[in-house]
Design a protein around this motif. Structure first.
Motif, PDB file in Angstrom:
ATOM      1  N   ILE A 103       0.838  -1.202   0.031  1.00 52.54           N
ATOM      2  CA  ILE A 103       0.064  -0.150  -0.115  1.00 52.54           C
ATOM      3  C   ILE A 103       0.805   1.030   0.084  1.00 52.54           C
ATOM      4  CG2 ILE A 103      -1.740   1.286   1.374  1.00 52.54           C
ATOM      5  CD1 ILE A 103      -2.723  -1.359   0.232  1.00 52.54           C
ATOM      6  N   SER A 104       2.122   1.335   0.735  1.00 47.20           N
ATOM      7  CA  SER A 104       2.931   2.259   0.725  1.00 47.20           C
ATOM      8  C   SER A 104       3.489   2.719  -0.444  1.00 47.20           C
ATOM      9  CB  SER A 104       3.851   2.155   1.915  1.00 47.20           C
ATOM     10  OG  SER A 104       4.623   3.122   2.207  1.00 47.20           O
ATOM     11  N   VAL A 105       4.081   1.638  -1.092  1.00 47.40           N
ATOM     12  CA  VAL A 105       4.726   1.929  -2.445  1.00 47.40           C
ATOM     13  C   VAL A 105       3.806   2.203  -3.615  1.00 47.40           C
ATOM     14  CG1 VAL A 105       6.179   0.936  -3.777  1.00 47.40           C
ATOM     15  CG2 VAL A 105       6.843   0.714  -1.456  1.00 47.40           C
ATOM     16  N   LEU A 106       2.766   1.549  -3.669  1.00 46.14           N
ATOM     17  CA  LEU A 106       1.876   1.390  -4.787  1.00 46.14           C
ATOM     18  C   LEU A 106       0.700   2.589  -4.895  1.00 46.14           C
ATOM     19  CD1 LEU A 106       1.239  -2.314  -5.203  1.00 46.14           C
ATOM     20  CD2 LEU A 106       2.612  -0.785  -6.654  1.00 46.14           C
ATOM     21  N   THR A 107       0.200   2.948  -3.805  1.00 46.05           N
ATOM     22  CA  THR A 107      -0.988   3.813  -3.658  1.00 46.05           C
ATOM     23  C   THR A 107      -0.916   4.730  -2.656  1.00 46.05           C
ATOM     24  OG1 THR A 107      -2.495   2.337  -2.209  1.00 46.05           O
ATOM     25  CG2 THR A 107      -2.517   2.050  -4.740  1.00 46.05           C
ATOM     26  N   GLN A 108      -0.004   4.519  -1.775  1.00 49.00           N
ATOM     27  CA  GLN A 108      -0.246   5.522  -0.591  1.00 49.00           C
ATOM     28  C   GLN A 108      -1.666   5.592   0.316  1.00 49.00           C
ATOM     29  OE1 GLN A 108       1.426   7.111  -3.422  1.00 49.00           O
ATOM     30  NE2 GLN A 108       3.154   5.510  -2.885  1.00 49.00           N
ATOM     31  N   GLY A 109      -2.364   4.573  -0.049  1.00 51.08           N
ATOM     32  CA  GLY A 109      -3.824   4.597   0.604  1.00 51.08           C
ATOM     33  C   GLY A 109      -4.646   5.285  -0.356  1.00 51.08           C
ATOM     34  N   GLY A 110      -4.403   5.616  -1.458  1.00 46.24           N
ATOM     35  CA  GLY A 110      -5.151   6.454  -2.409  1.00 46.24           C
ATOM     36  C   GLY A 110      -5.767   5.538  -3.569  1.00 46.24           C
ATOM     37  N   PRO A 111      -6.614   5.908  -4.160  1.00 45.91           N
ATOM     38  CA  PRO A 111      -7.137   7.492  -4.529  1.00 45.91           C
ATOM     39  C   PRO A 111      -7.922   7.701  -3.252  1.00 45.91           C
ATOM     40  CG  PRO A 111      -7.984   6.224  -6.166  1.00 45.91           C
ATOM     41  CD  PRO A 111      -6.871   5.275  -5.682  1.00 45.91           C
ATOM     42  N   GLY A 112      -8.210   8.810  -2.580  1.00 41.53           N
ATOM     43  CA  GLY A 112      -8.838   8.965  -1.333  1.00 41.53           C
ATOM     44  C   GLY A 112      -8.290   8.055  -0.290  1.00 41.53           C
ATOM     45  N   THR A 113      -9.367   7.527   0.059  1.00 41.40           N
ATOM     46  CA  THR A 113      -8.966   6.207   1.080  1.00 41.40           C
ATOM     47  C   THR A 113      -9.176   4.817   0.679  1.00 41.40           C
ATOM     48  OG1 THR A 113     -11.198   6.700   2.363  1.00 41.40           O
ATOM     49  CG2 THR A 113      -9.241   7.981   3.005  1.00 41.40           C
ATOM     50  N   SER A 114      -9.441   4.721  -0.636  1.00 41.10           N
ATOM     51  CA  SER A 114     -10.129   3.599  -1.127  1.00 41.10           C
ATOM     52  C   SER A 114      -9.037   2.392  -1.059  1.00 41.10           C
ATOM     53  CB  SER A 114     -10.146   3.668  -2.795  1.00 41.10           C
ATOM     54  OG  SER A 114      -8.988   3.996  -3.302  1.00 41.10           O
ATOM     55  N   THR A 115      -7.651   2.544  -0.714  1.00 40.26           N
ATOM     56  CA  THR A 115      -6.868   1.410  -0.389  1.00 40.26           C
ATOM     57  C   THR A 115      -6.260   1.830   1.063  1.00 40.26           C
ATOM     58  OG1 THR A 115      -5.119   2.606  -1.507  1.00 40.26           O
ATOM     59  CG2 THR A 115      -6.434   1.123  -2.922  1.00 40.26           C
ATOM     60  N   THR A 116      -6.672   2.595   1.729  1.00 33.77           N
ATOM     61  CA  THR A 116      -6.021   2.707   3.116  1.00 33.77           C
ATOM     62  C   THR A 116      -6.683   1.790   3.997  1.00 33.77           C
ATOM     63  OG1 THR A 116      -6.278   5.087   2.860  1.00 33.77           O
ATOM     64  CG2 THR A 116      -6.047   4.245   5.227  1.00 33.77           C
ATOM     65  N   VAL A 117      -5.944   0.595   4.317  1.00 34.22           N
ATOM     66  CA  VAL A 117      -5.941  -0.399   5.142  1.00 34.22           C
ATOM     67  C   VAL A 117      -5.759   0.031   6.563  1.00 34.22           C
ATOM     68  CG1 VAL A 117      -6.083  -1.956   3.340  1.00 34.22           C
ATOM     69  CG2 VAL A 117      -4.031  -1.503   4.703  1.00 34.22           C
ATOM     70  N   LEU A 118      -6.133  -0.742   7.359  1.00 27.69           N
ATOM     71  CA  LEU A 118      -5.734  -0.547   8.815  1.00 27.69           C
ATOM     72  C   LEU A 118      -4.376  -0.290   9.326  1.00 27.69           C
ATOM     73  CD1 LEU A 118      -7.230   0.084  11.628  1.00 27.69           C
ATOM     74  CD2 LEU A 118      -7.452  -2.391  11.933  1.00 27.69           C
ATOM     75  N   VAL A 119      -3.613  -1.414   8.771  1.00 29.34           N
ATOM     76  CA  VAL A 119      -1.970  -0.998   9.157  1.00 29.34           C
ATOM     77  C   VAL A 119      -1.752   0.244   8.514  1.00 29.34           C
ATOM     78  CG1 VAL A 119       0.104  -2.082   8.822  1.00 29.34           C
ATOM     79  CG2 VAL A 119      -1.712  -3.507   9.461  1.00 29.34           C
ATOM     80  N   TYR A 120      -2.055   0.449   7.231  1.00 27.37           N
ATOM     81  CA  TYR A 120      -1.616   1.917   6.656  1.00 27.37           C
ATOM     82  C   TYR A 120      -2.033   2.965   7.470  1.00 27.37           C
ATOM     83  CZ  TYR A 120       0.163   5.291   3.428  1.00 27.37           C
ATOM     84  OH  TYR A 120       0.917   6.180   2.897  1.00 27.37           O
ATOM     85  N   TYR A 121      -3.411   2.850   7.997  1.00 22.18           N
ATOM     86  CA  TYR A 121      -3.903   4.109   8.631  1.00 22.18           C
ATOM     87  C   TYR A 121      -3.250   4.096   9.976  1.00 22.18           C
ATOM     88  CZ  TYR A 121      -7.785   6.816  10.617  1.00 22.18           C
ATOM     89  OH  TYR A 121      -8.518   7.923  10.982  1.00 22.18           O
ATOM     90  N   LEU A 122      -3.056   2.843  10.541  1.00 21.78           N
ATOM     91  CA  LEU A 122      -2.314   3.064  11.869  1.00 21.78           C
ATOM     92  C   LEU A 122      -0.876   3.713  11.739  1.00 21.78           C
ATOM     93  CD1 LEU A 122      -1.640  -0.164  13.910  1.00 21.78           C
ATOM     94  CD2 LEU A 122       0.100   1.535  13.617  1.00 21.78           C
ATOM     95  N   TYR A 123       0.005   3.465  10.738  1.00 19.44           N
ATOM     96  CA  TYR A 123       1.051   4.186  10.303  1.00 19.44           C
ATOM     97  C   TYR A 123       0.916   5.524  10.053  1.00 19.44           C
ATOM     98  CZ  TYR A 123       4.516   5.915   6.991  1.00 19.44           C
ATOM     99  OH  TYR A 123       5.426   6.848   6.491  1.00 19.44           O
ATOM    100  N   GLN A 124      -0.193   5.935   9.468  1.00 16.71           N
ATOM    101  CA  GLN A 124      -0.362   7.540   9.177  1.00 16.71           C
ATOM    102  C   GLN A 124      -0.447   8.303  10.643  1.00 16.71           C
ATOM    103  OE1 GLN A 124      -3.735   7.270   6.481  1.00 16.71           O
ATOM    104  NE2 GLN A 124      -2.505   8.083   4.830  1.00 16.71           N
ATOM    105  N   GLN A 125      -1.510   7.841  11.258  1.00 16.08           N
ATOM    106  CA  GLN A 125      -1.690   8.423  12.699  1.00 16.08           C
ATOM    107  C   GLN A 125      -0.536   8.478  13.609  1.00 16.08           C
ATOM    108  OE1 GLN A 125      -4.740   9.656  13.607  1.00 16.08           O
ATOM    109  NE2 GLN A 125      -5.162   9.245  11.383  1.00 16.08           N
ATOM    110  N   ALA A 126       0.187   7.448  13.901  1.00 19.83           N
ATOM    111  CA  ALA A 126       1.254   7.349  14.583  1.00 19.83           C
ATOM    112  C   ALA A 126       2.547   7.904  14.004  1.00 19.83           C
ATOM    113  CB  ALA A 126       1.708   5.920  14.921  1.00 19.83           C
ATOM    114  N   PHE A 127       2.979   7.719  12.714  1.00 15.26           N
ATOM    115  CA  PHE A 127       4.296   8.328  12.386  1.00 15.26           C
ATOM    116  C   PHE A 127       4.077   9.473  11.265  1.00 15.26           C
ATOM    117  CE2 PHE A 127       4.633   3.864  13.607  1.00 15.26           C
ATOM    118  CZ  PHE A 127       6.064   4.024  14.224  1.00 15.26           C
TER     119      PHE A 127
END
Length: 280
Positions: A218-242
């Motif tokens: 997710i981090s390399v291919l889409t960065q959670g986008g477009p929008g939040t369509s590929t923002t899975v829980l682990v990536y959202y956790l990373y965004q909030q924490a780091f």
């Protein structure tokens, strides 16, 4: 007695240091507001959990997580079993195909993902043949592209596990079924599937847990986008924490992830009695 304890000490110590202690610390951090930039660590009780329940982004994050996990598990297990059945036949060249399908498993995950990122760009290698959309920047195809990339990466591992299970099925059962006039589908459904069901359970648990921990793709291919369509829980956790430095809230999301993984694993383990051979 002492010798036995000495043998298990490294394993127990590793489990305590690298599993139990981090779990306790994450739970403790989730009860605090930890601002690294301001160097503050304040106890807030259940405030982070209340914020989790009221988070407007959480439904879309959980929906993306469920979609990714479901798509990955179904495609991975189905394709792995199909490949294993085909490669279990006594045909020429099967060894070469086994190596080809398993080789992505040993390739670096980051390198694999970067290469696929280039292939799936608007002017990448895939579109030079298909003339399709920008796979990673379209809401309708981004999740599909990420799932397919991950399936191709790890399908070889489950394929090898299924292949080993298939080779352990007694040939006498197949011969008896053919003598009785059973069709190929009946043999597969009545003999093969029940006897390899323990391996199906193992691969199912491994694949489900792995699908809930996806991050690099997710981090390399889409960065959670477009929008939040590929923002899975682990990536959202990373965004909030780091990225947003909300380590307390990130720890709360970690607790949620742990509970989801635990619940799904226990559910699969309990359901094994209904369909796994020798477990009823």
């Amino acid at each position: 007695m002492l010798t036995g304890y000495l043998f298990i000490t490294p394993a127990v110590a590793g489990s305590v240091v690298f599993v139990l202690v981090p779990l306790v610390l994450v739970l403790w951090y989730s009860l605090h507001e930890w601002n690294v930039l301001a160097d503050t660590f304040d106890f807030v009780g259940a405030d982070n959990y209340r914020a989790l329940a009221a988070d407007p982004n959480l439904p879309s994050v959980l929906r993306a997580t469920a979609l990714f996990s479901f798509g990955l598990v179904v495609l991975n297990l189905t394709l792995a079993l199909l490949l294993a059945v085909l490669l279990n036949q006594k045909l020429r060249g099967t060894t070469v195909f086994r190596v080809l399908f398993f080789s992505p498993v040993v390739v670096s995950l980051l390198a694999w993902t970067i290469v696929w990122g280039f292939l799936l760009q608007d002017n990448g290698g895939v579109n030079s043949l298909l003339h399709g959309p920008n796979w990673l920047r379209s809401g309708g195809t981004a999740m599909t592209a990420v799932i397919v990339v991950q399936v191709f990466k790890n399908v070889g591992l489950n394929m090898v596990l299924f292949l080993a299970a298939l080779q352990g099925v007694p040939h006498e059962l197949y011969e008896a079924a053919r003598t009785d006039g059973a069709s190929a589908w009946t043999v597969f459904r009545r003999i093969t599937l029940p006897l390899i069901s323990p391996t199906i359970l193992l691969t199912s648990i491994i694949t489900v847990v792995g699908s809930l921990q996806v991050f690099a793709q997710i981090s390399v291919l889409t960065q959670g986008g477009p929008g939040t369509s590929t923002t899975v829980l682990v990536y959202y956790l990373y965004q909030q924490a780091f990225q947003f430095h909300a380590f307390g809230y990130g720890s709360t999301l970690s607790v949620l992830l742990f509970l989801i993984v635990l619940a799904l694993t226990l559910l699969q383990w309990q359901m094994r009695k209904r369909w796994v051979f020798h477990e009823s």
